[in-house]
Every structure is written in C-alpha cells, then in structure tokens.
Scaffold this active site. Structure first.
Site, PDB file in Angstrom:
ATOM      1  CB  VAL A   3      74.995  -4.586  79.747  1.00 15.72           C
ATOM      2  CG1 VAL A   3      75.251  -5.879  78.984  1.00 15.72           C
ATOM      3  CG2 VAL A   3      75.147  -4.812  81.238  1.00 15.72           C
ATOM      4  CG  ASP A   4      78.464  -1.774  75.385  1.00 11.14           C
ATOM      5  OD1 ASP A   4      77.463  -1.025  75.380  1.00 11.14           O
ATOM      6  OD2 ASP A   4      79.615  -1.378  75.662  1.00 11.14           O
ATOM      7  CG  ASN A   5      79.677  -7.097  74.635  1.00 10.49           C
ATOM      8  OD1 ASN A   5      79.525  -6.855  73.439  1.00 10.49           O
ATOM      9  ND2 ASN A   5      80.619  -6.524  75.365  1.00 10.49           N
TER      10      ASN A   5
ATOM     11  CE  LYS B 131      79.253  -5.185  68.929  1.00 13.72           C
ATOM     12  NZ  LYS B 131      80.721  -4.973  68.833  1.00 13.72           N
TER      13      LYS B 131
ATOM     14  NE  ARG C  24      79.763  -0.259  77.979  1.00 16.02           N
ATOM     15  CZ  ARG C  24      78.894   0.522  78.626  1.00 16.02           C
ATOM     16  NH1 ARG C  24      79.240   1.086  79.780  1.00 16.02           N
ATOM     17  NH2 ARG C  24      77.678   0.723  78.135  1.00 16.02           N
TER      18      ARG C  24
END
Length: 312
Positions: A16-18, A50, A238
C-alpha cells in the site's frame, strides 16, 4: 478477511502506497480524537505513505476540516489531501457544467465549497417569513419559487425543518431541479455510544416526498473515486480505504477494487461483520486504527519502507 497483526502489517506496508481515511468513527468520535491516531498517522507519513481523508460528513469544508484536525493534534494535513462530501457536491456540479443557482439544505461546509467553486446558492428556507404567525404549510402553499434555482443539494443540517423539506420538494417536482445528496448514511456515531440520525435520514424524507432518487456524491458512490483519481492518479491495488462502516466505506473500497480496513471504533462492529446476512467484507479488520501503530512498534519495517522513511 484477516485481523490486523504484526505479521500481516508487513504485507500492508509493502503493498500500500496510499491510505484513504474516513474521519468520524475512525480518527475521532463526537469531536474527540481517538487514542493513538495522531502518532499512527505521523508514523505512516514517515514511512512515505500518502494520506488522504474522505468523509461523508458535509458540515465542514476542506479548510474547516484541516483546522479541526490541527486542533485535535493531527498535524501536517493539507487542504488538498481532504475530500469531504461538501467538496464533492461542488465538484459534481462543475463536472456537469451546471450554471444556475443552488438551493441548499445543509451547513457551512457545502456553502463554503459552493462559493469557492463560484456557484451562487440560497438556503432552502430563504423564502420563509420567520416573523410571520402563518404556519409552514400555508406559506408553502403560497410561496413563489425562485426560477433561477436549478438544483437542490442536501446534506447534514441540524436546522432541518418542514419548510426546507417542502420548498425543496416543490423545486424538484414543479421546477424539475436536479436532486443531489452528499450521502445516504442513516446514522452517525455520537457521544456516549449513541448513534443519531444522519444525512441519509434527511435525504430519505425528500426522496419519499418527491418520489425521486438523488445523485449521491459521497461514499459508496463511485463519483468520489473519480474525483480522487482525477486529482491524485491513484493506483487502486496499492490504495487502502480505512473506515468504520461496512455499507459505505468498505463497500466503496470494494467497488473501486481497493484494499480495505474496517475499524471497530464507529458504526460497524464485529457482530455486524459476522452476521450471516452480511455480504460486505473488508480485506482486514482491527479494533482501532492505532492497532497499526501497535503492530509497527513490534515489527521491523521492510527494506523498501525503511528506505522511504529516510527520505527528506
């Protein structure tokens, strides 16, 4: 569906980025920040994640939300990271090229966002003579509708009354105005463990009166994701939606092919999740969002996230 643990938190951090966070029932409840939330968000930022905030509560604008978060100790949040349904109302009207006046059943959040986007608006009870002894029904029988109004928008309004309902009904059925709602949440988590009628209860009354269904811009409507994608260019696989309601937050995440995390600090509890009649399931569940912090304190970050945390 898995319960959040110090083992699978590694998988989350790597995949996971967001993060998309609901607010009421996730970050705070009845105006009080939930324990461990500021530290959890701060740590996720340090790991390079983020963070965005998506709320169905339309009573505040983006700037009002930012100010509230700051007052609750949730720091470093920018206005551009906040996407309440009040903002989505204005975004929707912009997306369809709307150019008429708007009648509002709602509070300052909707009005501020409409004004910032350049829309003219009036309160749905702007024609009410509050000094008159004539009752609402008689005034509604005689009121002249504002021909410049082309849309009725409805969200949370703690001054909701019969006149607003009646005037909005007449605009929709006699003047064919657009009918747009922030959300259909039936309740919201209040203090002392109580759940009080939410915006959806107001929307339902107007739907019943008009025999029409509104365009809904908040969760679980995909329009919200279209707004997010247009602004942020998110990669769904993601991105994780974190919420406290199965029928809005988690359904929204599932419909948009996001990973999802249900926390039990708001509306939906373990009993609802495990109910045989339930058909909506998150990827993960946790007692509270700060369980992320607890798991991370006992888990070494992956090389990828360790590198991100060193970035200036």
């Amino acid at each position: 569906m898995e319960k959040l643990t110090k083992q699978n938190i590694k998988t989350i951090l790597e995949s996971v980025d967001n993060f998309l966070f609901d607010c009421d029932g996730v970050l705070w409840r009845s105006g009080t920040v939930i324990e461990g939330i500021p530290a959890t968000l701060q740590l996720l930022r340090r790991l390079g994640k983020k963070l965005y905030f998506v709320s169905n509560n339309s009573s505040s604008s983006r700037e009002q939300y930012r100010h509230k978060m700051e007052g609750l100790g949730i720091q470093e949040v920018k206005k551009e990271e906040i996407f309440p349904s009040s903002y989505c109302i204005a975004a929707y009207l912009e997306s369809i090229g709307f150019n008429k006046k708007v009648a509002v059943i709602g509070e300052s959040g909707i009005k501020n966002e409409l004004e910032e986007a350049g829309f003219k608006y009036v309160d749905a009870d702007q024609s009410l003579d509050k000094t008159s002894n004539i009752n609402y029904i008689k005034q509604l029988e005689e009121v002249e509708l504002d021909k410049d109004i082309g849309a009725v928008v409805i969200g949370w309004d703690h001054h909701f009354n019969y006149y607003k309902l009646g005037y909005a009904k007449l605009l929709i059925t006699e003047q064919n105005c657009l009918f747009v709602a922030t959300n259909t949440d039936s309740t919201f988590p209040a203090g002392k463990g109580r759940f009080l009628p939410g915006s959806g209860s107001l929307v339902a009354s107007l739907s019943t009166a008009t025999g029409k269904q509104p365009v809904v811009v908040g969760k679980p409507s995909k329009f919200l994701y279209d707004v997010l994608d247009h602004k942020l260019k998110l990669e769904p696989k993601r991105t994780m939606m974190v919420g406290d309601r199965l029928d809005t937050d988690i359904l929204f995440g599932n419909m948009c092919n996001l990973q999802t995390l249900l926390v039990f600090t708001g509306v939906s509890g373990e009993e609802e999740l495990k109910d045989p009649q339930n058909t909506i399931f998150p990827t993960y569940c946790a007692s509270t969002l700060s369980d992320i912090l607890t798991c991370l304190l006992y888990t070494s970050p992956s090389p990828r996230d360790r590198q991100k945390s060193r970035m200036p």
